[in-house]
Design an enzyme around this catalytic site. Structure first.
Site, PDB file in Angstrom:
ATOM      1  N   GLU A 263     -20.046  16.100 -12.438  1.00  0.00           N
ATOM      2  CA  GLU A 263     -20.490  15.166 -13.497  1.00  0.00           C
ATOM      3  C   GLU A 263     -21.286  16.019 -14.483  1.00  0.00           C
ATOM      4  OE1 GLU A 263     -19.497  12.117 -13.343  1.00  0.00           O
ATOM      5  OE2 GLU A 263     -18.956  11.899 -11.242  1.00  0.00           O
ATOM      6  N   CYS A 297     -26.697  11.412 -20.126  1.00  0.00           N
ATOM      7  CA  CYS A 297     -25.459  12.117 -20.489  1.00  0.00           C
ATOM      8  C   CYS A 297     -24.589  11.270 -21.402  1.00  0.00           C
ATOM      9  CB  CYS A 297     -24.717  12.510 -19.223  1.00  0.00           C
ATOM     10  SG  CYS A 297     -24.671  11.156 -18.057  1.00  0.00           S
ATOM     11  N   GLU A 391     -24.368  19.619 -27.193  1.00  0.00           N
ATOM     12  CA  GLU A 391     -25.126  18.518 -26.575  1.00  0.00           C
ATOM     13  C   GLU A 391     -26.613  18.665 -26.893  1.00  0.00           C
ATOM     14  OE1 GLU A 391     -25.319  18.482 -22.254  1.00  0.00           O
ATOM     15  OE2 GLU A 391     -25.417  16.295 -22.274  1.00  0.00           O
TER      16      GLU A 391
HETATM   17  P1  NAD Z   1     -28.951  21.712 -15.006  1.00  0.00           P
HETATM   18  O1  NAD Z   1     -27.514  22.071 -14.979  1.00  0.00           O
HETATM   19  O2  NAD Z   1     -29.921  22.647 -15.574  1.00  0.00           O
HETATM   20  O3  NAD Z   1     -29.477  21.430 -13.506  1.00  0.00           O
HETATM   21  C1  NAD Z   1     -28.848  20.498 -12.660  1.00  0.00           C
HETATM   22  C2  NAD Z   1     -29.016  20.959 -11.216  1.00  0.00           C
HETATM   23  O4  NAD Z   1     -28.272  22.168 -11.010  1.00  0.00           O
HETATM   24  C3  NAD Z   1     -30.451  21.272 -10.836  1.00  0.00           C
HETATM   25  O5  NAD Z   1     -30.660  20.827  -9.511  1.00  0.00           O
HETATM   26  C4  NAD Z   1     -30.519  22.793 -10.945  1.00  0.00           C
HETATM   27  O6  NAD Z   1     -31.484  23.362 -10.081  1.00  0.00           O
HETATM   28  C5  NAD Z   1     -29.114  23.221 -10.544  1.00  0.00           C
HETATM   29  N1  NAD Z   1     -28.649  24.446 -11.220  1.00  0.00           N
HETATM   30  C6  NAD Z   1     -28.919  24.837 -12.484  1.00  0.00           C
HETATM   31  N2  NAD Z   1     -28.266  25.987 -12.759  1.00  0.00           N
HETATM   32  C7  NAD Z   1     -27.561  26.306 -11.668  1.00  0.00           C
HETATM   33  C8  NAD Z   1     -26.691  27.392 -11.349  1.00  0.00           C
HETATM   34  N3  NAD Z   1     -26.427  28.351 -12.215  1.00  0.00           N
HETATM   35  N4  NAD Z   1     -26.146  27.419 -10.118  1.00  0.00           N
HETATM   36  C9  NAD Z   1     -26.411  26.456  -9.221  1.00  0.00           C
HETATM   37  N5  NAD Z   1     -27.223  25.406  -9.478  1.00  0.00           N
HETATM   38  C10 NAD Z   1     -27.797  25.330 -10.684  1.00  0.00           C
HETATM   39  O7  NAD Z   1     -29.026  20.264 -15.702  1.00  0.00           O
HETATM   40  P2  NAD Z   1     -30.323  19.450 -16.125  1.00  0.00           P
HETATM   41  O8  NAD Z   1     -30.951  20.133 -17.291  1.00  0.00           O
HETATM   42  O9  NAD Z   1     -31.148  19.119 -14.931  1.00  0.00           O
HETATM   43  O10 NAD Z   1     -29.635  18.074 -16.591  1.00  0.00           O
HETATM   44  C11 NAD Z   1     -29.113  17.878 -17.881  1.00  0.00           C
HETATM   45  C12 NAD Z   1     -27.613  18.056 -17.908  1.00  0.00           C
HETATM   46  O11 NAD Z   1     -26.990  17.218 -16.928  1.00  0.00           O
HETATM   47  C13 NAD Z   1     -27.027  17.632 -19.232  1.00  0.00           C
HETATM   48  O12 NAD Z   1     -26.041  18.548 -19.611  1.00  0.00           O
HETATM   49  C14 NAD Z   1     -26.409  16.263 -18.936  1.00  0.00           C
HETATM   50  O13 NAD Z   1     -25.351  15.882 -19.777  1.00  0.00           O
HETATM   51  C15 NAD Z   1     -25.933  16.476 -17.539  1.00  0.00           C
HETATM   52  N6  NAD Z   1     -25.766  15.193 -16.861  1.00  0.00           N
HETATM   53  C16 NAD Z   1     -24.507  14.733 -16.659  1.00  0.00           C
HETATM   54  C17 NAD Z   1     -24.316  13.500 -16.067  1.00  0.00           C
HETATM   55  C18 NAD Z   1     -22.939  12.954 -15.831  1.00  0.00           C
HETATM   56  O14 NAD Z   1     -22.833  11.974 -15.119  1.00  0.00           O
HETATM   57  N7  NAD Z   1     -21.904  13.535 -16.388  1.00  0.00           N
HETATM   58  C19 NAD Z   1     -25.416  12.742 -15.671  1.00  0.00           C
HETATM   59  C20 NAD Z   1     -26.697  13.256 -15.879  1.00  0.00           C
HETATM   60  C21 NAD Z   1     -26.861  14.488 -16.481  1.00  0.00           C
END
Ligand code: NAD
Length: 489
Positions: A263, A297, A391
Site C-alpha cells: 500500500e 495517502c 506526493e
Molecule cells: P515510510 O515509507 O517512510 O515508512 C513506512 C514504514 O516503512 C515505517 O515503519 C518505516 O520504518 C519503514 N521503512 C522506511 N524505509 C524503509 C526501508 N528502506 N526498508 C524497510 N523499511 C522501511 O512512510 P511514512 O513516511 O511513514 O508514511 C507516508 C507514506 O505512506 C506516504 O507515501 C503515503 O502515501 C504512504 N501511505 C500509503 C497508504 C496506502 O494505503 N496506499 C496509506 C498510508 C500511507
C-alpha cells in the site's frame, strides 16, 4: 521517510529510561538496540525514549512467532471472540489512544477519534470475517474418469506475517494488518513507524488483554534496519507493507519469491464536473484535503474543476480553507495540526514557494511555523511544479481547470500513481466513464478520493502498489488455497 538522525537516540539525556515497547513471546521487553526519541510533533521536543530491536531480538522474535504458529492458532470462533473483546477494550481506552496520537502523531482530537472509531470497526469486521473463512467445493467428478471423487479447498494461513506501518494512520492501518493476520490464523510481527510507536503498543496491549495467545502477535521497534533483518529470515512468509513507494520498492526486492501486499504513495485527485452539487461537494473536499494535515495517502492534492465552475469553486474554497483553525493539536478548536516533522514542513514550504515563484496563485495559507503549515490552496499550477507532480503529503491542495472529462481523466492517469479518485457529478455517462477509465484502485462518485469505508477492498494500482486491504480481502491475501481430494476405494 524518516532519517535515523531524526529519531534515533543521539542526545538522550543521561539517566532517561527507555520504555519497554517490544512484545516478544507474550512478554513486553526493552529493546537492546539504539534507543529512539519519540517527539511531541507540535513542540518538537522528545517526550519519551523507546528501545529498538537488535539483530538477536529480531531473530528470537521470528523464532517465537514461528513456534506459536506451529502450535496453532485458536479456532475461528475463538479468534473472533478475541478480536471482538479487543474492539471493546479500544472503545473503553479511547482517551489513551487520543492522547498518544496527539503527542506522537500531532493529531487534533477529531483526527484521533476518527482513527479510534475506524480501528474498532476494523477489529469487529476482522472478527466477523474470521468466522466465515471458507474454501470451495470443486466438482471434480465433472472431469473424465473422476466419477465418485470428491474435492474441496481449504484456505490455510501462511505462517509468520510481518506488518510494516507508516506514521499517518498509526492505529487503523496497524489494525488493518494485525487483525486480519490473526483472524486468518497467522502469527503477526508488527514493526510500526518510529514516529508513532506508542499507539501501536496500546493496540497490541488491547489485543493481549483480550486473550491473544502468546507469540501470535509480536511488536518490534525500530526503522528500516529492523525490517531488513526480518526479511532476511526465510520463516517470514508474507509482508504487509504500508508506506512510501520508495521504501516499498526496497522491501519488494528483499521479499524475493515471498508474497507481499504493498500500500504505497499517491497523488490523489478528485474531479468536480460542470453539474456538481457544490453544497454537497465542497465540505467533503475540504475534509479530504486537510484532515490529518493532508497526510492521508488519499488526501486530495489535485482538484480538477470544470472551467465553468472554477470561479465559484475558487471563491468558496478560499473562504473555507482560510477559516480552518490550525496549530496546536491540544487546542480543542484546532482542525489542522502539525505535519510529522519540522523537516517535512520545511520541504512542503519549499514546494509551495517553488510553485508561487513559478507563477502559482496562493488563495490561502502558504506559511510555516515549526512543523505547522497553514492550510494552503493554490491555483494556476502547472505540470512541472513539485506540488503537482510529486506526493506532497501535507495540507496543500491545487486547483486545476479542465474542459473535457477526458482531459481530467488523462491528467490523473498521467501520474505514476493510482490509489483512489473521486468525481462529483450526477451524470451517469460521466460517472461510469470515469469508473471505467481511471487507472486507480477505487473511484468514488459524489465523494472524494478519500472516502474509504473499512470493509471496502482498498489498495492501489501502478506505483501505489498492489494487494487489497479490508479484512475480508486482507484475509484472502494472507492465506493460501489448499486442495483436498478424496477417492473412495
Ligand atoms: P515510510 O515509507 O517512510 O515508512 C513506512 C514504514 O516503512 C515505517 O515503519 C518505516 O520504518 C519503514 N521503512 C522506511 N524505509 C524503509 C526501508 N528502506 N526498508 C524497510 N523499511 C522501511 O512512510 P511514512 O513516511 O511513514 O508514511 C507516508 C507514506 O505512506 C506516504 O507515501 C503515503 O502515501 C504512504 N501511505 C500509503 C497508504 C496506502 O494505503 N496506499 C496509506 C498510508 C500511507
Amino acid at each position: 521517510m524518516v532519517s535515523s538522525a531524526q529519531v534515533h537516540g543521539a542526545g538522550r539525556p543521561p539517566g532517561t529510561a527507555t520504555q519497554p515497547g517490544q512484545l516478544v513471546d507474550g512478554e513486553w521487553i526493552e529493546g537492546a538496540g539504539e534507543p529512539l526519541a519519540v517527539r511531541d510533533k507540535y513542540s518538537l521536543e522528545p517526550f519519551a525514549w523507546i528501545g529498538t530491536a537488535d539483530a538477536a531480538q529480531v531473530r528470537h522474535c521470528v523464532e517465537t512467532a514461528h513456534a506459536a504458529f506451529r502450535r496453532g492458532a485458536p479456532g475461528a470462533f475463538e479468534r473472533g471472540v478475541v478480536l471482538d473483546r479487543a474492539a471493546a477494550l479500544v472503545e473503553t481506552r479511547a482517551e489513551d489512544f487520543v492522547e498518544a496520537m496527539r503527542r506522537e502523531a500531532g493529531f487534533p482530537r477529531q483526527d484521533a477519534l476518527g482513527e479510534v472509531r475506524r480501528c474498532i470497526q476494523t477489529l469487529r469486521l476482522s472478527a466477523e470475517e474470521a468466522r466465515r473463512i471458507a474454501g470451495d467445493i470443486v466438482p471434480v467428478d465433472g472431469a473424465p474418469q473422476q466419477a465418485g471423487r470428491l474435492a474441496f479447498t481449504l484456505r490455510v494461513p501462511l505462517g509468520v506475517v510481518v506488518a510494516i506501518t507508516p506514521f499517518n494512520s498509526p492505529l487503523n492501518t496497524v489494525a488493518h494488518k494485525i487483525a486480519p493476520a490473526f483472524a486468518a490464523g497467522n502469527a503477526a510481527i508488527l514493526k510500526p513507524s518510529p514516529h508513532t510507536p506508542f499507539t501501536a503498543c496500546l493496540l497490541a496491549r488491547a489485543l493481549a488483554d483480550a486473550g491473544m495467545p502468546r507469540g501470535l502477535l509480536s511488536v518490534l521497534q525500530g526503522g528500516a534496519e529492523v525490517v531488513q533483518r526480518l526479511l532476511q529470515d526465510e520463516r517470514v512468509r508474507f509482508i504487509a507493507f504500508t508506506g512510501s513507494t520508495e521504501a516499498g520498492r526496497t522491501i519488494q526486492q528483499a521479499a524475493g519469491l515471498r508474497r507481499t501486499q504493498m500500500e504505497l504513495g499517491s497523488i490523489a485527485c478528485t474531479i468536480v464536473c460542470a453539474d456538481a452539487n457544490l453544497d454537497h461537494a465542497l465540505p467533503r473536499i475540504v475534509g479530504a484535503a486537510y484532515r490529518k494535515a493532508g497526510q492521508v495517502c488519499t488526501s486530495i492534492q489535485l482538484l480538477l474543476v470544470h472551467r465553468s465552475r472554477m470561479a465559484e469553486v475558487e471563491d468558496r474554497l478560499a473562504g473555507a480553507v482560510r477559516g480552518l483553525a490550525y496549530g496546536d493539536p491540544a487546542d480543542p478548536g484546532t482542525v489542522v495540526g502539525p505535519v510529522i516533522s519540522e523537516a517535512s514542513a520545511v520541504r512542503i514550504e519549499a514546494w509551495i514557494d517553488e510553485a508561487i515563484g513559478r507563477g502559482a496563485r496562493r488563495l490561502a495559507g502558504g506559511r510555516r511555523s515549526g512543523a505547522v503549515i497553514a492550510p494552503t490552496l493554490l491555483a494556476d499550477v502547472d505540470d512541472g511544479m513539485k506540488v503537482s507532480c510529486a506526493e506532497i503529503f501535507g495540507p496543500v491542495m491545487c486547483l486545476l481547470p479542465f474542459d473535457r472529462l477526458e482531459d481530467a481523466i488523462g491528467r490523473i492517469n498521467a501520474t505514476p500513481y493510482g490509489l483512489a479518485a473521486g468525481i462529483f457529478t450526477n451524470r451517469l455517462d460521466e460517472a461510469l466513464g470515469a469508473a471505467r477509465r481511471l487507472e486507480v484502485g477505487g473511484v468514488h462518485v459524489n465523494d472524494t478520493s478519500s472516502s474509504r469505508v473499512d470493509m471496502m477492498p482498498y489498495g492501489g494500482s501502478k506505483d501505489s502498489g498492489f494487494g487489497r486491504e479490508g479484512p475480508r480481502y486482507a484475509i484472502h491475501e494472507m492465506t493460501e488455497e489448499r486442495v483436498v481430494s478424496f477417492t473412495c476405494v
